[in-house]
Scaffold this motif. Structure first.
Motif, PDB file in Angstrom:
ATOM      1  N   GLY A 160       0.738  -0.909   0.199  1.00  0.00           N
ATOM      2  CA  GLY A 160       0.066   0.497  -0.060  1.00  0.00           C
ATOM      3  C   GLY A 160       1.130   1.214  -0.142  1.00  0.00           C
ATOM      4  N   ALA A 161       0.858   2.037  -0.933  1.00  0.00           N
ATOM      5  CA  ALA A 161       1.751   3.333  -1.052  1.00  0.00           C
ATOM      6  C   ALA A 161       0.603   4.835  -0.559  1.00  0.00           C
ATOM      7  CB  ALA A 161       2.147   4.256  -2.619  1.00  0.00           C
ATOM      8  N   ALA A 162       1.379   4.251   0.976  1.00  0.00           N
ATOM      9  CA  ALA A 162       0.372   5.484   1.206  1.00  0.00           C
ATOM     10  C   ALA A 162       1.190   6.367   1.896  1.00  0.00           C
ATOM     11  CB  ALA A 162      -0.448   4.592   2.789  1.00  0.00           C
ATOM     12  N   ASP A 163       2.522   6.859   1.575  1.00  0.00           N
ATOM     13  CA  ASP A 163       3.473   8.301   1.469  1.00  0.00           C
ATOM     14  C   ASP A 163       2.360   8.850   0.499  1.00  0.00           C
ATOM     15  OD1 ASP A 163       5.020  10.162   1.041  1.00  0.00           O
ATOM     16  OD2 ASP A 163       7.229   8.610   0.961  1.00  0.00           O
ATOM     17  N   THR A 164       1.679   9.655   0.238  1.00  0.00           N
ATOM     18  CA  THR A 164       0.970  10.646  -0.832  1.00  0.00           C
ATOM     19  C   THR A 164       1.779  12.026  -0.535  1.00  0.00           C
ATOM     20  OG1 THR A 164      -0.612  11.277   1.073  1.00  0.00           O
ATOM     21  CG2 THR A 164      -0.911   9.131  -0.825  1.00  0.00           C
ATOM     22  N   PHE A 165       2.776  12.037   0.340  1.00  0.00           N
ATOM     23  CA  PHE A 165       3.655  13.044   0.117  1.00  0.00           C
ATOM     24  C   PHE A 165       4.424  13.575  -0.492  1.00  0.00           C
ATOM     25  CE2 PHE A 165       5.952  15.827   2.639  1.00  0.00           C
ATOM     26  CZ  PHE A 165       5.415  17.154   2.154  1.00  0.00           C
ATOM     27  N   ARG A 166       5.848  12.604  -0.735  1.00  0.00           N
ATOM     28  CA  ARG A 166       6.649  12.437  -1.365  1.00  0.00           C
ATOM     29  C   ARG A 166       6.751  11.604  -3.087  1.00  0.00           C
ATOM     30  NH1 ARG A 166      10.680   8.945  -2.410  1.00  0.00           N
ATOM     31  NH2 ARG A 166      10.384   6.834  -1.193  1.00  0.00           N
ATOM     32  N   ALA A 167       6.646  12.879  -3.700  1.00  0.00           N
ATOM     33  CA  ALA A 167       6.167  12.784  -5.345  1.00  0.00           C
ATOM     34  C   ALA A 167       6.468  11.433  -6.065  1.00  0.00           C
ATOM     35  CB  ALA A 167       6.910  13.738  -6.158  1.00  0.00           C
ATOM     36  N   ARG A 209       1.919  -7.197  -6.016  1.00  0.00           N
ATOM     37  CA  ARG A 209       1.047  -6.133  -5.825  1.00  0.00           C
ATOM     38  C   ARG A 209       1.462  -4.607  -5.393  1.00  0.00           C
ATOM     39  NH1 ARG A 209      -2.967  -4.245  -9.474  1.00  0.00           N
ATOM     40  NH2 ARG A 209      -5.234  -3.506  -8.477  1.00  0.00           N
ATOM     41  N   VAL A 210       0.851  -3.352  -5.834  1.00  0.00           N
ATOM     42  CA  VAL A 210       0.913  -1.901  -6.115  1.00  0.00           C
ATOM     43  C   VAL A 210      -0.855  -1.666  -5.312  1.00  0.00           C
ATOM     44  CG1 VAL A 210       1.891  -0.068  -5.088  1.00  0.00           C
ATOM     45  CG2 VAL A 210       3.483  -1.832  -5.463  1.00  0.00           C
ATOM     46  N   VAL A 211      -0.908  -1.399  -4.187  1.00  0.00           N
ATOM     47  CA  VAL A 211      -2.765  -0.171  -4.817  1.00  0.00           C
ATOM     48  C   VAL A 211      -2.052   1.037  -4.115  1.00  0.00           C
ATOM     49  CG1 VAL A 211      -4.637   0.870  -2.657  1.00  0.00           C
ATOM     50  CG2 VAL A 211      -4.267  -1.777  -3.724  1.00  0.00           C
ATOM     51  N   ARG A 212      -2.085   1.949  -5.270  1.00  0.00           N
ATOM     52  CA  ARG A 212      -1.931   3.678  -4.619  1.00  0.00           C
ATOM     53  C   ARG A 212      -3.251   4.132  -5.184  1.00  0.00           C
ATOM     54  NH1 ARG A 212       2.814   4.909  -9.402  1.00  0.00           N
ATOM     55  NH2 ARG A 212       2.108   7.135  -9.133  1.00  0.00           N
ATOM     56  N   PRO A 254      -3.589   9.400   2.851  1.00  0.00           N
ATOM     57  CA  PRO A 254      -2.652   8.571   3.083  1.00  0.00           C
ATOM     58  C   PRO A 254      -4.059   7.140   3.829  1.00  0.00           C
ATOM     59  CG  PRO A 254      -2.248  10.058   4.260  1.00  0.00           C
ATOM     60  CD  PRO A 254      -3.305  10.574   3.234  1.00  0.00           C
ATOM     61  N   ALA A 255      -4.600   7.573   4.554  1.00  0.00           N
ATOM     62  CA  ALA A 255      -5.784   6.728   5.010  1.00  0.00           C
ATOM     63  C   ALA A 255      -6.174   5.908   4.332  1.00  0.00           C
ATOM     64  CB  ALA A 255      -6.743   7.629   6.192  1.00  0.00           C
ATOM     65  N   SER A 256      -7.232   6.573   3.505  1.00  0.00           N
ATOM     66  CA  SER A 256      -7.119   6.757   2.601  1.00  0.00           C
ATOM     67  C   SER A 256      -7.355   5.195   1.607  1.00  0.00           C
ATOM     68  CB  SER A 256      -8.467   6.948   1.550  1.00  0.00           C
ATOM     69  OG  SER A 256      -8.687   7.002   0.491  1.00  0.00           O
ATOM     70  N   VAL A 257      -5.400   5.368   1.243  1.00  0.00           N
ATOM     71  CA  VAL A 257      -4.554   4.326   0.640  1.00  0.00           C
ATOM     72  C   VAL A 257      -4.814   3.209   1.202  1.00  0.00           C
ATOM     73  CG1 VAL A 257      -2.457   4.122  -0.883  1.00  0.00           C
ATOM     74  CG2 VAL A 257      -3.347   5.907  -1.351  1.00  0.00           C
ATOM     75  N   ASP A 312      -1.812 -12.529   1.815  1.00  0.00           N
ATOM     76  CA  ASP A 312      -1.147 -13.686   2.932  1.00  0.00           C
ATOM     77  C   ASP A 312      -1.101 -12.548   3.393  1.00  0.00           C
ATOM     78  OD1 ASP A 312      -1.034 -16.444   2.461  1.00  0.00           O
ATOM     79  OD2 ASP A 312       0.629 -15.505   1.526  1.00  0.00           O
ATOM     80  N   ALA A 313       0.313 -11.120   3.097  1.00  0.00           N
ATOM     81  CA  ALA A 313       0.340  -9.132   3.916  1.00  0.00           C
ATOM     82  C   ALA A 313       0.288  -8.651   2.877  1.00  0.00           C
ATOM     83  CB  ALA A 313       1.508 -10.190   4.109  1.00  0.00           C
ATOM     84  N   VAL A 314      -0.246  -7.444   3.466  1.00  0.00           N
ATOM     85  CA  VAL A 314      -0.496  -5.753   3.208  1.00  0.00           C
ATOM     86  C   VAL A 314       0.888  -4.977   4.258  1.00  0.00           C
ATOM     87  CG1 VAL A 314      -1.764  -3.703   2.883  1.00  0.00           C
ATOM     88  CG2 VAL A 314      -2.919  -5.738   2.389  1.00  0.00           C
ATOM     89  N   ILE A 315       1.195  -4.459   3.097  1.00  0.00           N
ATOM     90  CA  ILE A 315       1.962  -3.927   4.021  1.00  0.00           C
ATOM     91  C   ILE A 315       2.405  -2.432   3.231  1.00  0.00           C
ATOM     92  CG2 ILE A 315       4.767  -3.613   3.810  1.00  0.00           C
ATOM     93  CD1 ILE A 315       5.199  -6.064   2.947  1.00  0.00           C
ATOM     94  N   VAL A 316       2.199  -1.462   4.104  1.00  0.00           N
ATOM     95  CA  VAL A 316       1.286  -0.185   3.789  1.00  0.00           C
ATOM     96  C   VAL A 316       3.018   0.845   4.408  1.00  0.00           C
ATOM     97  CG1 VAL A 316      -0.456   1.628   4.509  1.00  0.00           C
ATOM     98  CG2 VAL A 316      -0.947  -0.768   4.521  1.00  0.00           C
ATOM     99  N   ASP A 317       3.247   1.273   3.595  1.00  0.00           N
ATOM    100  CA  ASP A 317       4.127   2.928   3.326  1.00  0.00           C
ATOM    101  C   ASP A 317       3.465   3.881   3.682  1.00  0.00           C
ATOM    102  OD1 ASP A 317       6.800   3.566   2.973  1.00  0.00           O
ATOM    103  OD2 ASP A 317       6.216   3.650   0.881  1.00  0.00           O
ATOM    104  N   THR A 318       3.641   4.444   4.928  1.00  0.00           N
ATOM    105  CA  THR A 318       3.780   6.108   5.110  1.00  0.00           C
ATOM    106  C   THR A 318       4.771   7.115   4.864  1.00  0.00           C
ATOM    107  OG1 THR A 318       4.542   5.910   7.064  1.00  0.00           O
ATOM    108  CG2 THR A 318       2.244   4.826   6.603  1.00  0.00           C
ATOM    109  N   ALA A 319       4.195   8.376   5.000  1.00  0.00           N
ATOM    110  CA  ALA A 319       5.122   9.512   4.861  1.00  0.00           C
ATOM    111  C   ALA A 319       6.130   9.901   6.214  1.00  0.00           C
ATOM    112  CB  ALA A 319       4.489  10.667   4.117  1.00  0.00           C
TER     113      ALA A 319
END
Length: 173
Positions: free
Chosen positions: A66-73, A89-92, A100-103, A117-124
């Motif tokens: 989950g590409a929840a770092d929506t701050f860094r371009a 797979r990537v969700v962005r 970012p919470a929506s992503v 099996d696993a969701v990894i959520v990247d944050t800003a």
């Protein structure tokens, strides 16, 4: 002695040598394991997400990032490249500056639907002194937990992080 082993020893002593340090990355019931990755700017959170995804895929698990770092371009593009490289797979969001919470919510929802099996959520990245940004981390966790349990909050540190990282970890609880 290099700094790495010394730092590791000090961190283990500070946290407690008997603390469980295993990662909880197993599916539970109809839900994937959810890992939320946090840390200050520039510590390598997105890269750490890619490395973790590679390790899990290498162990035969299915992973969604989950590409929840929506701050860094470039963060979503970097996550997309890492996902393609490791077979995850990537969700962005389709727009920069999205919530970012929506992503994160969409990533977990898709992870459930695809039975990964696993969701990894990247944050800003953020500092513990920025109350609004720290509150946003709490919001991301609360929104994810409408669909699934956050099994791990992983704090990515580098040599310059110091006490900022420890304070941030305490703030996410």
């Amino acid at each position: 002695m290099t700094c790495g082993p010394l730092l590791r020893g000090e961190l283990i002593r500070a946290i407690g040598p008997d603390m469980d340090r295993s990662l909880h990355v197993q599916r539970h019931g109809d839900r994937p394991a959810v890992l939320l990755v946090v840390g200050v700017n520039g510590t390598g959170k997105t890269t750490a997400c890619g490395k973790l995804a590679r390790a899990l895929v290498g162990d035969g698990r299915t992973v969604l990032l989950g590409a929840a770092d929506t701050f860094r371009a470039a963060a979503a593009d970097q996550a997309g490249n890492l996902g393609r490289a490791v077979g995850a797979r990537v969700v962005r969001s389709d727009r920069e500056g999205a919530d970012p919470a929506s992503v994160a919510f969409e990533a977990v929802s898709e992870g459930i639907a695809r039975r990964v099996d696993a969701v990894i959520v990247d944050t800003a990245g953020r500092l513990h002194t920025k109350t609004g940004l720290m509150d946003e981390l709490g919001k991301i966790k609360r929104v994810i937990e409408k669909r699934a349990t956050v099994d791990e909050v992983l704090l990515v540190l580098d040599a310059t992080t110091g006490q900022n990282g420890l304070r941030q970890a305490r703030g996410v609880r």
